[in-house]
Design an enzyme around this catalytic site. Structure first.
Site, PDB file in Angstrom:
ATOM      1  N   GLU A 118      -3.324   1.064  -6.835  1.00 11.43           N
ATOM      2  CA  GLU A 118      -2.214   0.173  -7.188  1.00 11.43           C
ATOM      3  C   GLU A 118      -1.986   0.279  -8.684  1.00 11.43           C
ATOM      4  O   GLU A 118      -2.917   0.521  -9.454  1.00 11.43           O
ATOM      5  CB  GLU A 118      -2.527  -1.267  -6.771  1.00 11.43           C
ATOM      6  CG  GLU A 118      -1.316  -2.177  -6.752  1.00 11.43           C
ATOM      7  CD  GLU A 118      -0.201  -1.661  -5.864  1.00 11.43           C
ATOM      8  OE1 GLU A 118       0.731  -1.019  -6.420  1.00 11.43           O
ATOM      9  OE2 GLU A 118      -0.254  -1.879  -4.642  1.00 11.43           O
ATOM     10  N   CYS A 138       0.865  -1.170   0.000  1.00 10.06           N
ATOM     11  CA  CYS A 138       0.000   0.000   0.000  1.00 10.06           C
ATOM     12  C   CYS A 138       0.902   1.220   0.000  1.00 10.06           C
ATOM     13  O   CYS A 138       1.575   1.507   0.986  1.00 10.06           O
ATOM     14  CB  CYS A 138      -0.916   0.009   1.224  1.00 10.06           C
ATOM     15  SG  CYS A 138      -2.004   1.453   1.285  1.00 10.06           S
TER      16      CYS A 138
END
Length: 271
Positions: free
Chosen positions: A114, A2
């Site tokens: 992402e 993350c």
């Protein structure tokens, strides 16, 4: 992993969702659609109030800096590198194990970003023909629109170069716990592109479902084996992912337009 996420819910909304008992108006953060490492973020935690005297843990919404600095660190310089802790090893790594047993938190988010490199560009990268391939960002979020409650840790660090009464004498920092990305189909997948989270990246933030919030935040739970059982990923099929503008790749860009779903990956970034 993350490395970037969005957090737009107001403290008033988070207070209702997480049953917050205390939060300070001066710690209110503006909606952030491009949260990056070293930024200040909201965290939910259970901790006794200093002046209460009864030692009872109180559910609080606090402002922390993303990038954990261990209490024993000589300087905070490494914090930007410690934004993620792996669920598989968090109980044994020196930088995280103490916080894992005593200082756990939830980092509320709308979802996380992402990046995936297109198949043709990955081939070029392997052949050494292009050093910096163009990557397509995806936004990953609960399919039902609920809060994305990321498991986290927090830590206190004392800056010994400052006097005790200095407002920056103490740093409170945090890290997101990550786990293996789901290989099962997404609840809602894009028309073109990845069909599972593992197609985007091999890691993902560990999402805690509401039935685990109280146990995760409870500071009385300190047994590592007991706590590790809480790190089991939720049932698959709760998430959706969709392509968003490459504007999110620049941390200076920030606004709700970053969450706008594209009908297909941007030209030159097809999966």
């Amino acid at each position: 992993m993350c490395g970037r996420y969005a957090a737009s819910r107001r403290p008033e909304d988070l207070a209702g969702i997480f049953e917050i008992e205390k939060w300070e108006p001066e710690e209110t953060l503006a909606p952030d659609f491009n949260v990056a490492p070293t930024k200040e973020v909201h965290a939910v935690l259970d901790r006794p109030l200093k002046d209460a005297g009864d030692g009872r843990p109180v559910r609080q919404l606090r402002k922390l800096k993303w990038g954990l600095v261990p209490s024993w660190a000589k300087s905070p310089e490494g914090g930007a590198r410690m934004i993620n802790a792996r669920a598989e090893t968090v109980h044994e790594k020196p930088s995280y194990r103490r916080a894992f047993t005593t200082r756990r938190c939830i980092l509320p988010a709308d979802g996380y970003y992402e990046w995936v490199t297109g198949t043709e560009e990955r081939d070029l990268e392997v052949e050494g023909k292009r050093k910096r391939p163009r990557k397509q960002p995806y936004f990953v979020t609960p399919a039902d629109g609920s809060v994305f409650a990321m498991a986290g840790l927090y830590e206190f660090w004392r800056d010994r170069t400052l006097p005790d009464d200095h407002p920056q004498a103490w740093w409170v920092t945090c890290s997101v716990i990550t786990t293996e990305a789901e290989k099962t189909p997404l609840a809602v997948a894009p028309a073109e592109g990845p069909r599972a989270l593992a197609d985007i990246h091999p890691r993902m933030p560990l999402m805690l479902t509401p039935d685990r919030w109280d146990a995760w935040l409870d500071p009385a739970r300190t047994d590592p084996d007991d706590l590790r059982a809480l790190l089991t990923p939720p049932v698959p099929g709760l998430m959706r992912a969709y392509p968003v503008s490459t504007a999110v790749s620049n941390v200076r860009n920030n606004g709700p337009e970053l969450l706008k779903e594209l009908p297909a990956p941007e030209e030159g970034t097809l999966f």
